[in-house]
Design a protein around this motif. Structure first.
Motif, PDB file in Angstrom:
ATOM      1  N   ARG A 271       0.596  -0.674  -0.066  1.00 48.04           N
ATOM      2  CA  ARG A 271      -0.048   0.267   0.092  1.00 48.04           C
ATOM      3  C   ARG A 271       0.480   1.311   0.272  1.00 48.04           C
ATOM      4  O   ARG A 271       2.010   1.000   0.219  1.00 48.04           O
ATOM      5  N   ALA A 272       0.528   2.003  -0.195  1.00 42.82           N
ATOM      6  CA  ALA A 272       0.836   3.633  -0.714  1.00 42.82           C
ATOM      7  C   ALA A 272       1.748   3.618   1.183  1.00 42.82           C
ATOM      8  O   ALA A 272       3.116   4.696   0.931  1.00 42.82           O
ATOM      9  N   HIS A 277      10.181   4.789   3.832  1.00 40.24           N
ATOM     10  CA  HIS A 277       9.652   6.275   3.710  1.00 40.24           C
ATOM     11  C   HIS A 277      11.054   6.917   4.726  1.00 40.24           C
ATOM     12  O   HIS A 277      11.616   6.260   5.656  1.00 40.24           O
ATOM     13  N   LEU A 278      11.546   7.566   4.499  1.00 38.94           N
ATOM     14  CA  LEU A 278      12.014   9.278   5.135  1.00 38.94           C
ATOM     15  C   LEU A 278      11.652   9.874   5.850  1.00 38.94           C
ATOM     16  O   LEU A 278      10.026   9.524   5.987  1.00 38.94           O
ATOM     17  N   ASN A 340       8.192   6.280  -1.661  1.00 40.17           N
ATOM     18  CA  ASN A 340       8.753   4.612  -1.185  1.00 40.17           C
ATOM     19  C   ASN A 340      10.291   4.324  -2.060  1.00 40.17           C
ATOM     20  O   ASN A 340       9.920   4.518  -3.468  1.00 40.17           O
ATOM     21  N   LEU A 341      11.230   4.434  -1.466  1.00 41.46           N
ATOM     22  CA  LEU A 341      12.557   4.029  -1.885  1.00 41.46           C
ATOM     23  C   LEU A 341      12.992   2.589  -1.831  1.00 41.46           C
ATOM     24  O   LEU A 341      14.066   2.843  -1.965  1.00 41.46           O
ATOM     25  N   ILE A 342      11.872   2.006  -1.324  1.00 41.99           N
ATOM     26  CA  ILE A 342      12.089   0.345  -1.609  1.00 41.99           C
ATOM     27  C   ILE A 342      12.252  -0.188  -2.405  1.00 41.99           C
ATOM     28  O   ILE A 342      13.554  -0.933  -3.035  1.00 41.99           O
ATOM     29  N   ASP A 343      11.664  -0.065  -3.322  1.00 39.82           N
ATOM     30  CA  ASP A 343      12.128  -0.306  -5.180  1.00 39.82           C
ATOM     31  C   ASP A 343      12.771   1.090  -6.326  1.00 39.82           C
ATOM     32  O   ASP A 343      12.509   0.351  -7.677  1.00 39.82           O
ATOM     33  N   LEU A 344      13.168   1.839  -5.441  1.00 39.78           N
ATOM     34  CA  LEU A 344      14.430   2.395  -6.314  1.00 39.78           C
ATOM     35  C   LEU A 344      15.749   2.983  -5.701  1.00 39.78           C
ATOM     36  O   LEU A 344      17.035   3.161  -6.058  1.00 39.78           O
ATOM     37  N   ALA A 345      15.783   0.979  -4.661  1.00 40.70           N
ATOM     38  CA  ALA A 345      17.084   1.344  -3.884  1.00 40.70           C
ATOM     39  C   ALA A 345      18.205   0.256  -5.618  1.00 40.70           C
ATOM     40  O   ALA A 345      19.571   1.078  -5.020  1.00 40.70           O
TER      41      ALA A 345
END
Length: 416
Positions: A271-272, A277-278, A340-345
Motif C-alpha cells: 500500500r501507499a 519512507h524517510l 517509497n524508496l524501496i523499489d528505487l534502491a
C-alpha cells in the motif's frame, strides 16, 4: 574453838525425833516432799506440743522409695477409666492408623499416575497429579474417583512451549481388577487452563530480541530489535489474539514497522503508506543538507514521483538559493516523506548511500515481506486432537504474564 553443829530445820516439836541410828537424811527426798505437782505449760510450749502431735499424726508411715517413672501410676489411671472411654480411645487410634494408611496409598497412586502420564505423553518431566476425595481406598474399591487434577509444565505446541497446562477431571470411572491393578480410566468431563507465557515467547521466537507484553484483553505488543544485514533495526508490531476453530489460537499481526535509526522507516506491504519512507526529521534535513537534496533530485524517477516540475528542478540544481527555496517548503517535505524508496534502491544504490542508507540493507528489506515478518511474530498454536472424546477452547484472554486459555472436554479415555 567451838565445834560446829548441824541444824535440823525440819524438826518439829510435836514429832518425835528420829533415831540417830538411821543416820543423816537425803536432802533430795526433802525437796521432793515440797513438790506440788507438774508446772503449768506456757502457751508457746502448748502450741509446739500440739503441732508436734499433729505432725506425728499426719506424717505417713515410711516406706521404701521406688525408682520407676510412674509406670504403675499411669496404668492405674488408665485402668480406672470407664469402659466407654477406653472404647472411644481405641477407635480413635484405629482411625488414625487407617487415615495414615489411606494417605500413603494416595501418595503411591499419585506417583504411579505421574510416571504413567510422563511415559505416554513423552514429557520431559513428570506432571503433578492430585487425587481428590476422601477416603481414597474406598473410592478405589468402588472403581470411581471424585476428581483428579493434572498439572503439566512445558508442553510443546508448534513453535512455542506452553508454560503450564492444568486440567481437572471429574467423576472418573476406573477399569481395574482389585485395588492394585488399574488398566485405564474413562473421563466423562474435564476443564482446565493453558498458559502461554510471555517469557517463553521472548526466549523461543527466532533470533530476534523481541519482548511481548499484554495490551488489553486480546492484544499483545511486540517491541525489540531485529538483526537485518548486520544492522539492528527497531521492531514494533501488534498481535491480535483470537480463537480459531475449536482447538486453535490464531494471531493477526498488524502495525509492523522497522526503524532504521531516525533516517527511515520500513513497513512491509504494497500500500501507499507501506514500504520504505524517510522520517519527518530526515525530510526536514534535506533543506539544510544540499548534497542529499541534489542527490535526490538528480534521479528523474524520484522527481516524477514527487510531482516537481522539471524546470523547477533544473533551476534548483543550478542555483543553491533556488534549491534551498524548493527543499525548504512544507510541500516538498511532505512529498519526500511519501516517497517509497524501496523499489528505487536497486537501480540507484549511489543515491541511497548519499542519503545514508545501506543498499545491502535495503536489498534484504525488500525480501522481508509481511508474511515473512508476521511468521516470525506468530503466537498461533493448536491443541492436539484426542483419539477419543472431545477437547475445546472456551475462552482466550491476554494477561500480564501471558496468554491464558480456558479448555474443556468430555468422553476421554486413558489406557485400556
Amino acid at each position: 574453838m567451838r565445834t560446829p553443829h548441824r541444824m535440823d530445820t525440819h524438826h518439829r516439836p510435836d514429832q518425835p525425833s528420829d533415831d540417830r541410828s538411821e543416820g543423816v537424811r537425803n536432802p533430795y527426798d526433802e525437796l521432793g516432799a515440797l513438790d506440788d505437782g507438774p508446772l503449768e505449760a506456757t502457751p508457746l510450749q502448748q502450741f509446739l506440743g500440739e503441732d508436734a502431735e499433729q505432725r506425728d499424726e499426719q506424717e505417713p508411715e515410711w516406706s521404701p522409695p521406688t525408682h520407676r517413672r510412674g509406670g504403675r501410676r499411669k496404668r492405674n489411671r488408665f485402668a480406672g477409666l470407664p469402659l466407654a472411654v477406653k472404647a472411644v480411645v481405641a477407635l480413635l487410634v484405629i482411625a488414625a492408623f487407617a487415615a495414615l494408611g489411606d494417605r500413603w496409598a494416595l501418595l503411591y497412586a499419585e506417583h504411579r499416575a505421574a510416571d504413567t502420564l510422563k511415559d505416554r505423553l513423552d514429557l520431559a518431566a513428570a506432571p503433578e497429579v492430585e487425587i481428590g476425595g476422601f477416603p481414597f481406598l474406598t473410592q478405589l474399591a468402588d472403581k470411581r474417583l471424585d476428581s483428579v487434577k493434572v498439572t503439566v509444565p512445558d508442553v510443546a505446541a508448534d513453535r512455542v512451549s506452553l508454560a503450564k497446562v492444568s486440567a481437572t477431571a471429574h467423576d472418573i470411572r476406573l477399569n481395574a481388577d482389585g485395588l492394585t491393578s488399574v488398566r485405564g480410566a474413562r473421563i466423562p468431563r474435564f476443564d482446565g487452563d493453558v498458559l502461554l507465557s510471555f517469557a517463553d515467547l521472548n526466549r523461543e521466537l527466532g533470533a530476534s530480541q523481541v519482548t511481548f507484553t499484554g495490551e488489553g484483553r486480546d492484544r499483545v505488543r511486540a517491541d525489540g530489535t531485529l538483526p537485518v544485514a548486520g544492522h539492528d533495526l527497531r521492531l514494533r508490531a501488534e498481535a491480535r489474539i483470537q480463537r480459531q476453530g475449536e482447538r486453535g489460537i490464531a494471531t493477526e499481526i498488524g502495525g509492523m514497522r522497522l526503524d532504521i535509526g531516525d533516517l527511515a522507516t520500513y513497513r512491509p506491504g504494497k500500500r501507499a503508506s507501506e514500504g520504505l519512507h524517510l522520517t519527518p526529521k530526515a525530510s526536514a534535513d534535506l533543506a539544510r543538507e544540499t548534497r542529499k537534496a541534489k542527490a535526490l533530485l538528480s534521479v528523474p524517477a524520484i522527481v516524477e514521483r514527487m510531482g516537481v516540475p522539471e524546470s523547477t528542478v533544473q533551476e534548483a540544481l543550478a542555483d543553491d538559493g533556488k534549491l534551498t527555496e524548493l527543499t525548504g517548503t512544507p510541500r516538498f517535505a511532505r512529498q519526500a516523506e511519501r516517497l517509497n524508496l524501496i523499489d528505487l534502491a536497486l537501480s540507484n544504490p549511489d543515491v541511497m548511500r548519499r542519503l545514508g542508507l545501506d543498499p545491502d540493507l535495503l536489498d534484504e528489506l525488500s525480501g522481508l515481506t509481511r508474511p515473512v515478518l508476521a511468521d516470525r511474530l506468530s503466537l498461533a498454536f493448536e491443541l492436539p486432537k484426542p483419539e477419543q472424546g472431545d477437547v475445546r477452547l472456551q475462552d482466550v484472554r491476554v494477561g500480564k504474564d501471558g496468554i491464558r486459555v480456558r479448555v474443556s472436554g468430555s468422553g476421554l479415555s486413558v489406557g485400556g
